[in-house]
Design a protein around this motif. Structure first.
Motif, PDB file in Angstrom:
ATOM      1  N   VAL A  48      74.805  39.809  58.560  1.00 39.21           N
ATOM      2  CA  VAL A  48      73.602  39.744  57.827  1.00 39.21           C
ATOM      3  C   VAL A  48      74.214  39.563  56.393  1.00 39.21           C
ATOM      4  CG1 VAL A  48      72.150  41.267  59.121  1.00 39.21           C
ATOM      5  CG2 VAL A  48      73.780  42.197  57.533  1.00 39.21           C
ATOM      6  N   LEU A  49      73.565  38.802  55.481  1.00 41.81           N
ATOM      7  CA  LEU A  49      74.378  38.490  54.273  1.00 41.81           C
ATOM      8  C   LEU A  49      73.631  39.588  53.287  1.00 41.81           C
ATOM      9  CD1 LEU A  49      72.752  34.936  53.769  1.00 41.81           C
ATOM     10  CD2 LEU A  49      75.129  35.622  54.748  1.00 41.81           C
ATOM     11  N   LEU A  50      74.873  40.049  52.414  1.00 42.55           N
ATOM     12  CA  LEU A  50      74.563  40.923  51.538  1.00 42.55           C
ATOM     13  C   LEU A  50      73.741  40.314  49.985  1.00 42.55           C
ATOM     14  CD1 LEU A  50      76.985  41.501  49.144  1.00 42.55           C
ATOM     15  CD2 LEU A  50      78.096  42.034  51.277  1.00 42.55           C
ATOM     16  N   GLY A  51      73.076  41.060  49.426  1.00 41.41           N
ATOM     17  CA  GLY A  51      72.683  40.705  48.234  1.00 41.41           C
ATOM     18  C   GLY A  51      73.793  40.666  47.137  1.00 41.41           C
ATOM     19  N   GLY A  52      74.546  41.625  46.984  1.00 42.08           N
ATOM     20  CA  GLY A  52      75.419  41.848  45.701  1.00 42.08           C
ATOM     21  C   GLY A  52      74.796  41.931  44.378  1.00 42.08           C
ATOM     22  N   GLU A  53      75.586  41.691  43.485  1.00 41.23           N
ATOM     23  CA  GLU A  53      75.161  42.083  42.058  1.00 41.23           C
ATOM     24  C   GLU A  53      74.654  40.778  41.615  1.00 41.23           C
ATOM     25  OE1 GLU A  53      77.440  43.973  39.530  1.00 41.23           O
ATOM     26  OE2 GLU A  53      78.501  45.280  40.856  1.00 41.23           O
ATOM     27  N   VAL A  54      73.203  40.700  41.334  1.00 45.29           N
ATOM     28  CA  VAL A  54      72.459  39.377  40.856  1.00 45.29           C
ATOM     29  C   VAL A  54      72.459  39.616  39.267  1.00 45.29           C
ATOM     30  CG1 VAL A  54      70.732  37.938  41.184  1.00 45.29           C
ATOM     31  CG2 VAL A  54      71.690  38.671  43.150  1.00 45.29           C
ATOM     32  N   GLY A  55      72.684  38.507  38.428  1.00 45.58           N
ATOM     33  CA  GLY A  55      72.234  38.653  36.826  1.00 45.58           C
ATOM     34  C   GLY A  55      70.945  39.150  36.833  1.00 45.58           C
ATOM     35  N   GLY A  56      70.533  39.140  35.644  1.00 47.70           N
ATOM     36  CA  GLY A  56      69.088  39.865  35.175  1.00 47.70           C
ATOM     37  C   GLY A  56      68.350  38.935  34.944  1.00 47.70           C
ATOM     38  N   SER A  57      68.513  37.733  34.702  1.00 48.05           N
ATOM     39  CA  SER A  57      67.748  36.335  34.341  1.00 48.05           C
ATOM     40  C   SER A  57      67.098  35.855  35.602  1.00 48.05           C
ATOM     41  CB  SER A  57      68.509  35.518  33.885  1.00 48.05           C
ATOM     42  OG  SER A  57      69.271  34.705  34.569  1.00 48.05           O
ATOM     43  N   ALA A 105      81.703  45.687  70.650  1.00 48.66           N
ATOM     44  CA  ALA A 105      80.197  45.202  71.221  1.00 48.66           C
ATOM     45  C   ALA A 105      79.027  45.792  70.305  1.00 48.66           C
ATOM     46  CB  ALA A 105      80.327  46.196  72.568  1.00 48.66           C
ATOM     47  N   TYR A 106      79.132  46.746  69.395  1.00 53.30           N
ATOM     48  CA  TYR A 106      78.246  47.344  68.632  1.00 53.30           C
ATOM     49  C   TYR A 106      78.277  47.082  67.096  1.00 53.30           C
ATOM     50  CZ  TYR A 106      76.400  49.473  72.709  1.00 53.30           C
ATOM     51  OH  TYR A 106      75.930  49.604  74.000  1.00 53.30           O
ATOM     52  N   THR A 107      79.379  46.525  66.838  1.00 48.76           N
ATOM     53  CA  THR A 107      79.755  46.034  65.326  1.00 48.76           C
ATOM     54  C   THR A 107      79.071  44.728  64.840  1.00 48.76           C
ATOM     55  OG1 THR A 107      81.916  46.748  65.708  1.00 48.76           O
ATOM     56  CG2 THR A 107      81.626  45.457  63.785  1.00 48.76           C
ATOM     57  N   TRP A 108      78.341  44.888  63.654  1.00 51.02           N
ATOM     58  CA  TRP A 108      77.783  43.742  62.830  1.00 51.02           C
ATOM     59  C   TRP A 108      78.623  43.661  61.755  1.00 51.02           C
ATOM     60  CZ3 TRP A 108      72.418  41.617  63.112  1.00 51.02           C
ATOM     61  CH2 TRP A 108      71.894  41.649  64.526  1.00 51.02           C
ATOM     62  N   LEU A 109      78.320  42.492  61.134  1.00 47.23           N
ATOM     63  CA  LEU A 109      79.223  42.210  59.686  1.00 47.23           C
ATOM     64  C   LEU A 109      78.127  42.112  58.704  1.00 47.23           C
ATOM     65  CD1 LEU A 109      81.845  39.400  60.759  1.00 47.23           C
ATOM     66  CD2 LEU A 109      82.198  42.003  60.488  1.00 47.23           C
ATOM     67  N   LYS A 110      78.475  42.471  57.607  1.00 54.93           N
ATOM     68  CA  LYS A 110      77.636  42.324  56.096  1.00 54.93           C
ATOM     69  C   LYS A 110      78.303  41.798  55.234  1.00 54.93           C
ATOM     70  CE  LYS A 110      74.744  45.389  53.279  1.00 54.93           C
ATOM     71  NZ  LYS A 110      75.238  45.751  52.114  1.00 54.93           N
ATOM     72  N   VAL A 111      78.177  40.262  55.193  1.00 56.58           N
ATOM     73  CA  VAL A 111      79.065  39.736  54.345  1.00 56.58           C
ATOM     74  C   VAL A 111      78.412  39.113  53.248  1.00 56.58           C
ATOM     75  CG1 VAL A 111      80.343  39.203  56.373  1.00 56.58           C
ATOM     76  CG2 VAL A 111      78.349  37.674  55.721  1.00 56.58           C
ATOM     77  N   PRO A 112      79.092  38.701  52.076  1.00 57.21           N
ATOM     78  CA  PRO A 112      78.772  38.132  50.833  1.00 57.21           C
ATOM     79  C   PRO A 112      78.666  36.623  51.091  1.00 57.21           C
ATOM     80  CG  PRO A 112      81.056  38.590  50.657  1.00 57.21           C
ATOM     81  CD  PRO A 112      80.796  39.086  52.080  1.00 57.21           C
TER      82      PRO A 112
END
Length: 296
Positions: free
Chosen positions: A239-248, A212-219
């Motif tokens: 919700v969407l997670l950002g994850g590792e994004v390249g430096g450019s 009932a109180y669980t959300w998902l945080k997914v790539p």
């Protein structure tokens, strides 16, 4: 804002009760506002020894700099709150930066980046009782599952009990699941194929005695076009997670486009993004945050 480290140290050393006092007087808000969308800035990486961002291995090691970036991000329109460990949230409380914001405590940080025991991810951060006591709004935990590593079973069981404890307190808990495996060098890698993300969502959704109180945080999956089918695996809000994004700048723009498409799906309610917004390629934190907010 400019962070006065000397003042933070003075408060911490002479008036440690100031943290609890700041938490008690913090103005709270509902988890979701009228739009039903959620934009959270994440900064719980340092407690796992993950200090790299934008190609710099110790980018997040300067605490004053990190706090200034967080305060700037939290001040931007459309940013709902922050996800962090106790040390960072305590600083933000003392700085008065959390009034009217959603505050999410990071619960398991024991799986240190690069450690042999990385998948035996003990709950070394916020406990459910801490989140309740401080009047925070939610918790977040990380669940990485490697079918070849017994440490994953310990984490799996601990996660289920944390879900139970949060549900008993009627507190939302955001579960971030991955199917993971070690490469030839022993480094842990998350599998972002459609099949792996689907399987991780199915496992995470079934944990504990109540969802009932669980959300998902997914790539977002390697192929963003797979997200509609992947997210059909569960009816839990996500919700969407950002994850590792390249430096450019090009890599950052590519991440925005991936998020844009997935945010149209019926179970996806927002974004939880950290390093790619706090340490953008061009250094403009406000612009990066505003762009992400615009996707919602």
């Amino acid at each position: 804002m400019s962070v006065d480290v000397s003042e933070l140290v003075r408060l911490r050393s002479r008036h440690p009760e100031a943290v609890a006092e700041a938490a008690a007087r913090r103005t709270r808000r509902p988890l979701l506002n009228d739009t039903g969308r959620l934009m959270i800035v994440a900064a719980d990486h340092p407690a796992r020894g993950a200090l790299g961002a934008g190609g710099r291995s110790l980018a997040m090691a300067n605490r004053a700099d990190l706090l200034e970036r967080l305060c700037l991000a939290l001040s931007r329109p459309g940013v709902d709150g922050v996800l962090a460990t106790a040390d960072i949230l305590d600083d933000l409380l003392l700085l008065g930066a959390l009034d009217g914001k959603v505050v999410m405590g990071s619960m398991n940080r024991g799986g240190l980046q690069g450690a042999r025991f990385e998948l035996d991810d003990r709950f070394t951060g916020h406990r459910p009782e801490d989140i309740e006591r401080l009047g925070f709004d939610a918790g977040k935990l990380l669940l990485r599952i490697d079918y070849d590593d017994p440490g994953s079973l310990t984490t799996l069981e601990s996660t289920a009990r944390a879900v139970d404890a949060m549900a008993a307190r009627r507190l939302p808990v955001f579960v971030e699941p991955f199917i993971s495996r070690r490469d030839g060098t022993g480094r842990l890698r998350n599998d972002l194929s459609a099949e792996a993300v689907t399987r991780s969502i199915a496992i995470a959704s079934g944990l504990g005695g109540s969802s009932a109180y669980t959300w998902l945080k997914v790539p977002v999956t390697d192929n963003p076009d797979d997200m509609a089918e992947v997210m059909a695996t569960s009816t839990l809000p996500a919700v969407l997670l950002g994850g590792e994004v390249g430096g450019s700048a090009e890599e950052q723009a590519g991440a925005y486009e991936k998020w844009r498409g997935a945010l149209q799906l019926p179970t996806v309610c927002g974004l939880v993004v950290g390093r790619s917004l706090l340490y953008p390629a061009d250094g403009d934190v406000a612009a990066a945050v505003d762009t992400a907010v615009g996707l919602l």
